[in-house]
Scaffold this motif. Structure first.
Motif, PDB file in Angstrom:
ATOM      1  N   VAL A 309       0.856  -1.343  -0.106  1.00 41.63           N
ATOM      2  CA  VAL A 309       0.083  -0.005   0.029  1.00 41.63           C
ATOM      3  C   VAL A 309       0.882   1.083  -0.214  1.00 41.63           C
ATOM      4  O   VAL A 309       0.845   2.270  -0.881  1.00 41.63           O
ATOM      5  N   GLU A 310       1.939   1.123   0.853  1.00 33.80           N
ATOM      6  CA  GLU A 310       2.542   2.701   1.072  1.00 33.80           C
ATOM      7  C   GLU A 310       3.656   2.746  -0.181  1.00 33.80           C
ATOM      8  O   GLU A 310       4.110   3.800  -0.191  1.00 33.80           O
ATOM      9  N   ARG A 311       3.888   1.671  -0.680  1.00 31.25           N
ATOM     10  CA  ARG A 311       4.849   1.702  -1.946  1.00 31.25           C
ATOM     11  C   ARG A 311       4.243   2.805  -3.071  1.00 31.25           C
ATOM     12  O   ARG A 311       4.807   3.457  -3.753  1.00 31.25           O
ATOM     13  N   VAL A 312       2.933   2.630  -2.841  1.00 29.78           N
ATOM     14  CA  VAL A 312       1.993   3.607  -4.140  1.00 29.78           C
ATOM     15  C   VAL A 312       1.405   4.540  -3.168  1.00 29.78           C
ATOM     16  O   VAL A 312       1.858   5.985  -3.822  1.00 29.78           O
ATOM     17  N   VAL A 313       0.805   4.707  -2.055  1.00 26.31           N
ATOM     18  CA  VAL A 313       0.279   5.963  -1.723  1.00 26.31           C
ATOM     19  C   VAL A 313       1.218   7.051  -1.281  1.00 26.31           C
ATOM     20  O   VAL A 313       1.070   8.389  -1.232  1.00 26.31           O
ATOM     21  N   LEU A 314       2.267   6.570  -0.663  1.00 29.87           N
ATOM     22  CA  LEU A 314       3.127   7.502   0.055  1.00 29.87           C
ATOM     23  C   LEU A 314       3.942   8.418  -0.948  1.00 29.87           C
ATOM     24  O   LEU A 314       3.682   9.743  -1.057  1.00 29.87           O
ATOM     25  N   PRO A 315       4.704   7.901  -2.195  1.00 30.65           N
ATOM     26  CA  PRO A 315       5.174   8.503  -3.170  1.00 30.65           C
ATOM     27  C   PRO A 315       4.246   9.287  -3.823  1.00 30.65           C
ATOM     28  O   PRO A 315       4.301  10.357  -4.285  1.00 30.65           O
ATOM     29  N   ASP A 316       3.038   8.461  -4.490  1.00 30.41           N
ATOM     30  CA  ASP A 316       1.949   9.046  -5.106  1.00 30.41           C
ATOM     31  C   ASP A 316       1.292  10.636  -4.732  1.00 30.41           C
ATOM     32  O   ASP A 316       1.184  11.425  -5.284  1.00 30.41           O
TER      33      ASP A 316
END
Length: 423
Positions: A309-316
């Motif tokens: 999840v955070e591989r996507v939501v944090l940078p995005d």
């Protein structure tokens, strides 16, 4: 995040190569601390320091054999040093000692970029608010004409909203700028707490006070809530621009380049596409904030459900917000304002927007509230509001927009205080 909504400095921060460079730095710092404790030989530390950061391509190649990114990184990193020195790398650490400490450092840097963009937006809003402090326009409630205000007053409200968002982001930055190097379940069983202090201190990070192998994910949730709120405040600005840009209103218009084309079929169109884009991106940010909340509750000391999840939501989320804040600042800086159209909108009301002042005057002169209200309401529903008022013996010559701005300096002084923050 797709390149369309990414700016180079933020995109670079979240690249695989930058991540591995940060991981390498954490491992080197940890070895430095171990050397200070006498656990790693100085000769090995020199080799570890001199080892190159492995390429993202090499890590990906090794991951196809290992199915574990951290182990693949460590293998690639250790290829750049003698085997006798490589055995000291990652001593006493677990994967997320590396991952979360590096992530805390990256999040702090990403927050700094975003806060910088938000501060620029605040400064532009303040400058344009001062510029248009006396630009009279009609205020609208429920989408309907209300009382006169100024365009500067509108912009000042947006400036304070962005200021509050900056404060929320600053508080969230403090919470995410933490690391932990405490071992498999956070008990420091195989690693001295000095290693954690040394690494986190060098990276400018705080320490998770009660680690469980990972940094608590409520920290990330707080950050993405703050990011989403900034996005919503920018959406409010964009929505106002969209509403004031409509053909029948046209009080403002987005800045245009010579390359601008608004419609593939209708050459006359001048669509508020930047504002629409900003509004759309705010929807993504709200979704990411909700998703981050789902990552808070994990099994026991940790599980891995948060990772994908955070591989996507944090940078995005941070990349979108940075782009959005930057684009919003450019929009406001170049926004075309048409004071004549704003004055015309007031004139179109034929004096009806002064009804509250008429009511106040009648009440101050001893009139009955219910009768006065109904009389003014009936006149407003007629064809010629001011003429109908005169038939009731009410003086109307003093009814001008400036009547409603007599105490406007109260708000202006508050705006000046906000302006001082960027001087």
């Amino acid at each position: 995040m797709i390149s369309r909504y990414s700016l180079p400095e933020m995109a670079e921060l979240w690249s695989d190569q930058t991540r591995y460079a940060t991981w390498a730095r954490v491992e080197v710092l940890a070895c430095e601390a171990q050397a200070l404790l006498g656990r790693v030989p100085e000769s090995a530390l020199a080799d570890i320091r001199n080892a190159p950061v492995p390429s993202a391509e090499r890590v990906a190649e090794l991951e196809r054999e290992r199915d574990h990114e951290v182990l693949s990184f460590l293998a690639a990193f250790c290829e750049g040093m003698p085997a006798d020195s490589a055995r000291w790398v990652h001593l006493g650490m677990t994967s997320y000692d590396l991952v979360d400490t590096a992530l805390g450092h990256t999040l702090a840097r990403a927050c700094d970029l975003l806060i910088g963009a938000a501060r620029r937006l605040r400064a532009v809003l303040v400058d344009r608010a001062v510029e248009h402090w006396e630009t009279v326009c009609i205020g609208r409630t429920h989408g309907m004409h209300a009382e006169p205000t100024t365009f500067g007053h509108k912009l000042a409200g947006f400036a304070f909203a962005i200021d509050r968002s900056i404060r929320r982001l600053e508080a969230a930055r403090e919470q995410v700028a933490v690391g932990t190097i405490s071992g498999s379940v956070g008990t420091y069983a195989l690693i001295d707490p000095f290693v954690e202090q040394h690494v986190c201190g060098a990276l400018g990070l705080g320490v998770e006070p009660v680690p469980s192998q990972i940094v608590a994910r409520d920290r990330h949730a707080q950050l993405l809530q703050a990011v989403a709120t900034l996005g919503a405040c920018i959406e409010q600005i964009a929505t106002e621009v969209r509403l004031l840009s409509r053909s029948e209103v046209r009080e403002v218009e987005e800045p245009r380049t010579v390359a601008y084309q608004g419609s593939s079929a209708m050459p006359h169109k001048r669509n508020p596409t930047t504002s629409e884009r900003l509004s759309g991106l705010a929807r993504l940010l709200r979704g990411y904030a909700d998703t981050a909340l789902e990552d808070v509750a994990l099994w026991h000391e940790r599980d891995l459900s948060h990772s994908s999840v955070e591989r996507v939501v944090l940078p995005d989320a941070l990349t979108i917000a940075h782009y959005q804040a930057t684009a919003a600042a450019d929009l406001v800086a170049g926004l075309q304002v048409f004071p004549g159209r704003m004055r015309a909108a007031i004139s179109q009301s034929e004096g009806r927007v002064y009804s509250s002042a008429v009511l106040a005057d009648l009440l101050e002169s001893g009139g009955d509230r219910e009768r006065a209200y109904r009389m003014i309401q009936d006149a407003a529903n007629g064809e010629d509001f001011l003429t109908l008022l005169k038939t009731e013996g009410i003086e109307t010559d003093h009814l001008r927009p400036e009547r409603f701005l007599a105490r406007h300096d109260v708000v202006y002084k508050r705006l000046e205080a906000l302006r001082d923050l960027d001087d």
